[in-house]
Design a protein around this motif. Structure first.
Motif, PDB file in Angstrom:
ATOM      1  N   GLY A   1       4.241  -4.848  -2.923  1.00  0.00           N
ATOM      2  CA  GLY A   1       4.639  -3.994  -1.906  1.00  0.00           C
ATOM      3  C   GLY A   1       4.084  -4.518  -0.370  1.00  0.00           C
ATOM      4  O   GLY A   1       4.537  -3.871   0.614  1.00  0.00           O
ATOM      5  N   LEU A   2       3.033  -5.536  -0.480  1.00  0.00           N
ATOM      6  CA  LEU A   2       2.412  -6.123   0.846  1.00  0.00           C
ATOM      7  C   LEU A   2       3.511  -6.718   1.661  1.00  0.00           C
ATOM      8  O   LEU A   2       3.260  -6.607   3.070  1.00  0.00           O
ATOM      9  CB  LEU A   2       1.266  -7.018   0.356  1.00  0.00           C
ATOM     10  N   THR A   3       4.478  -7.727   1.244  1.00  0.00           N
ATOM     11  CA  THR A   3       5.211  -8.245   1.906  1.00  0.00           C
ATOM     12  C   THR A   3       6.113  -7.270   3.013  1.00  0.00           C
ATOM     13  O   THR A   3       6.404  -7.207   4.090  1.00  0.00           O
ATOM     14  CB  THR A   3       6.071  -9.197   1.323  1.00  0.00           C
ATOM     15  N   LEU A   4       6.877  -6.397   2.369  1.00  0.00           N
ATOM     16  CA  LEU A   4       7.806  -5.505   2.583  1.00  0.00           C
ATOM     17  C   LEU A   4       7.017  -4.663   3.550  1.00  0.00           C
ATOM     18  O   LEU A   4       7.506  -4.197   4.613  1.00  0.00           O
ATOM     19  CB  LEU A   4       8.447  -4.510   1.566  1.00  0.00           C
ATOM     20  N   SER A   5       5.936  -3.779   3.072  1.00  0.00           N
ATOM     21  CA  SER A   5       5.130  -2.947   4.215  1.00  0.00           C
ATOM     22  C   SER A   5       4.879  -3.637   5.376  1.00  0.00           C
ATOM     23  O   SER A   5       4.802  -3.072   6.435  1.00  0.00           O
ATOM     24  CB  SER A   5       3.867  -2.226   3.546  1.00  0.00           C
ATOM     25  N   TYR A   6       4.396  -4.965   5.153  1.00  0.00           N
ATOM     26  CA  TYR A   6       4.007  -5.779   6.474  1.00  0.00           C
ATOM     27  C   TYR A   6       5.268  -5.812   7.440  1.00  0.00           C
ATOM     28  O   TYR A   6       5.345  -5.805   8.692  1.00  0.00           O
ATOM     29  CB  TYR A   6       3.430  -6.988   6.234  1.00  0.00           C
TER      30      TYR A   6
END
Ligand code: IMP
Ligand code: MG
Length: 185
Positions: A106-111
């Motif tokens: 989820g790191l990419t999308l939340s960023y």
């Protein structure tokens, strides 16, 4: 000689994907009726999904892409997100749908959601083809999801391992779970 065929098994066939993409496009077209949609694809993985989704939409649609740093040759996320190519389009006031191939930690999308939100879109939603929900490390709201998939490394239909297999029409689960191991494709 099995040229270009990964070591693994088919997770979702091209036909299964196509019918789900059509369903997603119908929901999106319904939800955005009367609006002017801006699809933002995350390169490189989302290019096939976005191309199919966009052609199935029935609302006026603009398309732009951004590129972020990827896993490189590793199948485990580094947790570091870096913008390699930013959008050309203005986001302020637009109805933006962020289109991603797969959500893992989820790191990419939340960023990216945080980044785009700072630019003041009229609305911002997310659409992902694949949700590896059991791998989530940070929460991220997913508005449209194609399929929930187990914790396996997936290639094909735009998704790669070490830059390969994006062109395969089916989605494959690489052998060896998250670690394709020696001699993998
Ligand atoms: P996250 O930041 O951990 O959610 O990872 C998301 C990104 O990692 C996606 O944009 C993909 O490019 C890549 N990724 C995650 N899982 C896979 C996979 O199974 N196959 C190919 N790429 C993946
Ligand atoms: Mg990606």
């Amino acid at each position: 000689m099995a040229l270009g065929v990964p070591r693994g098994s088919i997770l979702l066939t091209a036909e299964q994907i196509a019918s789900r993409v059509d369903e997603l496009a119908r929901s999106i077209s319904r939800d955005y009726a009367g609006k002017d949609l801006l699809l933002v694809g995350v390169l490189t993985g989302a290019f096939v999904f976005l191309a199919d989704l966009a052609r199935a939409l029935t609302v006026p649609t603009a398309i732009d892409f951004l590129a972020v740093s990827s896993y490189g040759r590793s199948t485990v996320t580094s947790g570091v997100v870096r913008i390699l190519k930013d959008l050309d389009a203005e986001v302020a006031g637009r109805d933006v749908l962020l289109v991603e191939d797969i959500v893992d930690s989820g790191l990419t999308l939340s960023y990216l959601v945080r980044l785009l939100r700072e630019r003041g879109p009229g609305s911002l939603r997310t659409c992902v083809l694949l949700d590896k929900s059991e791998c989530r490390r940070v929460p991220v709201a997913l508005d449209y999801v194609g399929f929930t998939v187990p914790n396996v490394f997936v290639v094909g239909y735009g998704l790669d391992h070490a830059g390969r297999h994006r062109n395969l029409p089916h989605l494959w689960a690489l052998k060896g779970h998250r670690d394709p191991g020696e001699g993998a494709p």
